[in-house]
Design an enzyme around this catalytic site. Structure first.
Site, PDB file in Angstrom:
ATOM      1  CG  MET A  41      -1.792  -1.292   1.268  1.00 33.39           C
ATOM      2  SD  MET A  41      -2.555  -1.589   2.891  1.00 33.39           S
ATOM      3  CE  MET A  41      -3.536  -0.107   3.100  1.00 33.39           C
ATOM      4  CG  ASP A  42       4.623   3.281  -2.132  1.00 35.80           C
ATOM      5  OD1 ASP A  42       4.707   4.048  -1.160  1.00 35.80           O
ATOM      6  OD2 ASP A  42       5.422   3.310  -3.084  1.00 35.80           O
TER       7      ASP A  42
END
Length: 292
Positions: A41-42
């Site tokens: 989850m960047d």
């Protein structure tokens, strides 16, 4: 009257989207559906800046949680059995204390929310796993995570979400090696005190030496992700072609997808594209696994 029309139109739109999504998933189901999709989850902070939100109040992380809820829903509807997510690594503790605090506080609420009757976990009957170096978390978060795992132990739904917090793959590997060494040492001490160890018989000594050797299966059974199948697809948002120290041990034969969108912007089209790419490359990946 106008408000009722708007509500009716919104409801109709959601119903139409639901039918279209089911139609797309039915087509995808003709091919092989991956067992495990992993998400890095960047881009939450960059999304907050992009939308002119306050980056220090975790607005980006809140938007990221909504995106996660949607992705879990899509994975469930598609029949994917295992999903692992990487919301907070050990390296993230190096960020500014106020940012860490703003992320940890809503994390506690989200974990507690997993146990509510209408939560996505309860709706799908999912069994939740938290994985990582849990000793690095604050006591309230650690206790909440343990309660969530215990409370969902008997859930028999199709999907298992693995939430990797306070996690890095290098820490996982070191942990697994340490645990393997400790177990072998205990076995050696127990054998050393037994009659069999003290007998001066070469065959028995050789057997004991063999038992003291650390093997691949010894390490793998002490991994944080020991009960999860290896990922078939790893999705890293923000267009970055790297693994970000996530499941390095487990992604040897994994398809890496790097959509250019930030995590809160991820949507249905990205998950569909990832599954299509997996189906296209599946025979090659399976061949490499057989050759290993």
């Amino acid at each position: 009257m106008e408000r009722e029309r708007e509500d009716s139109a919104t409801k109709y739109f959601h119903v139409l989207c639901s039918y279209m999504r089911k139609f797309i998933f039915r087509i995808l189901s003709v091919g092989t559906i991956p067992n495990h999709i992993a998400f890095i989850m960047d881009g939450n902070r960059r999304y907050a800046k992009k939308q002119s939100l306050r980056a220090d109040d975790a607005a980006g992380h809140k938007a990221g949680f909504l995106a996660l809820t949607s992705m879990l829903k899509y994975c469930y509807e598609l029949g994917i059995k295992c999903v692992s997510i990487y919301p907070f690594s050990i390296d993230n503790f190096k960020r500014r204390p106020n940012e860490v605090q703003y992320v940890m506080h809503p994390t506690l609420k989200k974990i507690q929310g997993l146990l509510k009757e209408k939560s996505i976990v309860q709706k799908y009957g999912a069994r939740v796993y938290f994985r990582g170096n849990m000793t690095l978390l604050t006591e309230p978060i650690r206790v909440a995570a343990e309660k969530a795992m215990v409370a969902t132990t008997n859930n028999t739904g199709m999907m298992m979400p693995f939430i990797c917090v306070a996690y890095t793959s290098t820490d996982e590997i070191v942990h697994a090696i340490q645990e393997s060494c400790n177990n072998k040492w205990v076995g050696i001490q127990e054998a050393n005190g037994s009659k069999a160890w003290n007998q001066e018989i070469r065959d028995e000594e050789y057997q004991m030496e063999e038992k003291a050797i650390i093997k691949l299966r010894d390490i793998e059974k002490h991994m944080y992700m020991d009960v999860a199948p290896d990922p078939d697809i790893l999705i890293q948002t923000s267009g970055k072609h790297r693994l970000s120290n996530f499941q390095l041990w487990h992604t040897t034969y994994c398809l890496l997808c790097s959509p250019a969108v930030l995590w809160p912007e991820i949507g249905l089209r990205h998950s569909v594209r990832a599954v299509l790419d997996f189906q296209q490359h599946r025979s090659y990946l399976d061949k490499k696994k057989r050759q290993a």
